[in-house]
Structure formats: structure tokens, C-alpha cells
Design a protein around this motif. Structure first.
Motif, PDB file in Angstrom:
ATOM      1  N   HIS A   8      36.523  38.009  53.435  1.00  0.00           N
ATOM      2  CA  HIS A   8      35.218  38.921  53.869  1.00  0.00           C
ATOM      3  C   HIS A   8      34.094  38.099  53.039  1.00  0.00           C
ATOM      4  O   HIS A   8      33.790  36.830  53.253  1.00  0.00           O
ATOM      5  CB  HIS A   8      35.252  40.177  53.558  1.00  0.00           C
ATOM      6  N   HIS A  49      24.374  44.136  48.393  1.00  0.00           N
ATOM      7  CA  HIS A  49      23.857  45.588  48.846  1.00  0.00           C
ATOM      8  C   HIS A  49      24.957  46.630  48.797  1.00  0.00           C
ATOM      9  O   HIS A  49      26.169  46.367  48.380  1.00  0.00           O
ATOM     10  CB  HIS A  49      23.341  45.369  50.432  1.00  0.00           C
ATOM     11  N   ASP A  53      31.962  47.166  52.250  1.00  0.00           N
ATOM     12  CA  ASP A  53      32.678  46.243  52.340  1.00  0.00           C
ATOM     13  C   ASP A  53      31.967  44.986  51.519  1.00  0.00           C
ATOM     14  O   ASP A  53      32.410  43.916  51.507  1.00  0.00           O
ATOM     15  CB  ASP A  53      32.628  45.628  53.868  1.00  0.00           C
ATOM     16  N   HIS A  54      30.852  45.413  50.513  1.00  0.00           N
ATOM     17  CA  HIS A  54      30.106  44.485  49.515  1.00  0.00           C
ATOM     18  C   HIS A  54      30.252  44.971  48.030  1.00  0.00           C
ATOM     19  O   HIS A  54      30.549  44.281  47.393  1.00  0.00           O
ATOM     20  CB  HIS A  54      29.065  44.398  50.105  1.00  0.00           C
ATOM     21  N   ASP A 143      24.666  39.978  53.572  1.00  0.00           N
ATOM     22  CA  ASP A 143      24.592  40.471  54.919  1.00  0.00           C
ATOM     23  C   ASP A 143      23.185  40.356  55.268  1.00  0.00           C
ATOM     24  O   ASP A 143      22.308  40.806  54.867  1.00  0.00           O
ATOM     25  CB  ASP A 143      24.935  41.910  55.290  1.00  0.00           C
ATOM     26  N   HIS A 194      32.478  36.577  56.100  1.00  0.00           N
ATOM     27  CA  HIS A 194      32.101  37.687  56.921  1.00  0.00           C
ATOM     28  C   HIS A 194      32.557  37.616  58.122  1.00  0.00           C
ATOM     29  O   HIS A 194      31.969  37.807  59.193  1.00  0.00           O
ATOM     30  CB  HIS A 194      30.640  38.127  56.700  1.00  0.00           C
TER      31      HIS A 194
HETATM   32 MN    MN Z   1      29.034  43.565  55.520  1.00  0.00          MN
END
Ligand code: MN
Ligand code: NI
Length: 233
Positions: A8, A49, A53-54, A143, A194
Motif C-alpha cells: 500500500h 493524513h 489505510d495511512h 494520497d 497505493h
Molecule cells: Mn489511501
């Protein structure tokens, strides 16, 4: 310098004697290239952020390794309430960090942190990071959609040697936009990230991204990693 893709948007970047982890979404990612317990020496965790998923395993990773988190202010305050130490910043000049330095860059995206209670709290503006050490600069986009800051702030001002760019589309740049971004940024190397991780994201082919970059940015080499693999220079 070594950049290991953990899956990711998570990378382990060893540069200037320091180890940095970006967006450590590891235990929640079945395709992660590492397990969390294998990450034992970490100096800094860069969090772009507040999306799940971060932020990922930031709290556990920082507590267990003693790493310091660097995040946008509103997100950092939420992490600090959970025992995380470190510092907050916004896009500005360089932050000196013991032999290396880091700067935040703008990103066009959204950011909210979902709490275990189901509540969603404001997590500030999303950012990217430029990391400088050993005379090299690495840009981690976080992102972002395609935006002029990629050309002006990242490409013309920071001039990174290596760029880590999201390519999945959906919430971020798609392969064609990421190839345009690569042409604007002008780095020697681009590593896609990602993609091939969350079921909610479109399925994209990194080879298609590589073909688009060779057409739009012939001076840029695309390095496609599998989770767990490293790029060194
Ligand atoms: Mn993301
Ligand atoms: Ni996001």
C-alpha cells in the motif's frame, strides 16, 4: 539508501543512518510485505493524513519502537492522546531531524480520523513528505489527486531524485494522472504505490503505469516493487 515497499503506501526508508516508515498500514493489509513485529528499529513514522489505510499501526509502532511520529497538527493531537510522541507540522520549509531533514508538501485529498466509537473527527489537511539525506531527496506523495503543486512545489522547488506516487485511481491519481505527475516532477526514479491492496480500490496494472511514464516522461525510470522488495542506490 534503501527503500523497501511494505505494501500500500507503507515504505521503510533507510537514509542518513535513520529509519523512517511512511503510512504504516500493515496489520490491516493482508498483502503487506512484512509483519509488524519485524519492524524493531524505527526512528520516525511519517503519517500523511488521517485515513485508516495511512494511520494504520502508527500508535503501536511508535509505542513499541520509541519512534517519533510526524503528522499534520490536528492528526498529531489525536495520536498524542493515544500516547504517541513526535512533532506536528504543515507544509513549510525543512524540519531538521538529526542528520536528515524532512519537509511536508501539499496534497489534494480529504482527511478524517475514524475512532473506534464510530465517531469521525477532523484530522487536518493531508500532506506529502520530502525526505533528504545522503545528498538525495525522496518524495512520498501520500494520497493526492493531480494538482499544480506537484509541478511547482514538488518538481520545481524540491526537485526530488526519487518519487513514490499513488496510482490506484478511486481516491487518488489514476495511472495516467500519475504518469503526468511523474513528467512534472522530473525525478530519475518513480516507484508506484497505493494499488493491489484494498478491495475498494480499482484494479490497476503497474506495467500500464510504466508504459505511460515511458511515453510522457522518458527521462524517468519506473521501478515496480513487490511488497517486501527494496530499491537501493
Ligand atoms: Mn489511501
Ligand atoms: Ni486517503
Amino acid at each position: 539508501m534503501e527503500i523497501r515497499w511494505l505494501g500500500h503506501s507503507a515504505f521503510e526508508i533507510k537514509i542518513g543512518g535513520k529509519t523512517l516508515i511512511t503510512d504504516p498500514f500493515i496489520s490491516g493489509n493482508p498483502k503487506a510485505g512484512v509483519t509488524l513485529d519485524k519492524l524493531t528499529k524505527v526512528d520516525f513514522v511519517l503519517v500523511s493524513h488521517g485515513h485508516f489505510d495511512h494511520v494504520g499501526d502508527t500508535v503501536e509502532l511508535c509505542k513499541r519502537t520509541g519512534a517519533k511520529a510526524i503528522a499534520p497538527p490536528e492528526l498529531f493531537v489525536a495520536l498524542a492522546k493515544q500516547g504517541v510522541e513526535g512533532m506536528f507540522a504543515n507544509p513549510t520549509g525543512w524540519l531538521p531531524l538529526e542528520g536528515i531533514r524532512v519537509a511536508m508538501t501539499p496534497a489534494v485529498h480529504s482527511a478524517a480520523l475514524g475512532l473506534e466509537t464510530g465517531e469521525i473527527i477532523y484530522a487536518g489537511n493531508p500532506v506529502g513528505f520530502v525526505i533528504e539525506g545522503e545528498g538525495k531527496r525522496v518524495y512520498f506523495a501520500g494520497d493526492t489527486g493531480l494538482c499544480a503543486d506537484l509541478k511547482l512545489v514538488v518538481g520545481e522547488y524540491f526537485k526530488p531524485d526519487i518519487a513514490l506516487l499513488p496510482i490506484s485511481g478511486g481516491f487518488v491519481m489514476d495511472p495516467e494522472q500519475a504518469a503526468v505527475a511523474a513528467s512534472w516532477i522530473g525525478s530519475k526514479v518513480v516507484i508506484p504505490m497505493h494499488y493491489d491492496s484494498l478491495p475498494m480500490l480499482p484494479q490497476v496494472d503497474p506495467q500500464e503505469f510504466a508504459r505511460l511514464v515511458s511515453a510522457k516522461a522518458p527521462g524517468t525510470r519506473v521501478v515496480i516493487l513487490k511488497p517486501g522488495e527494496s530499491y537501493k542506490e
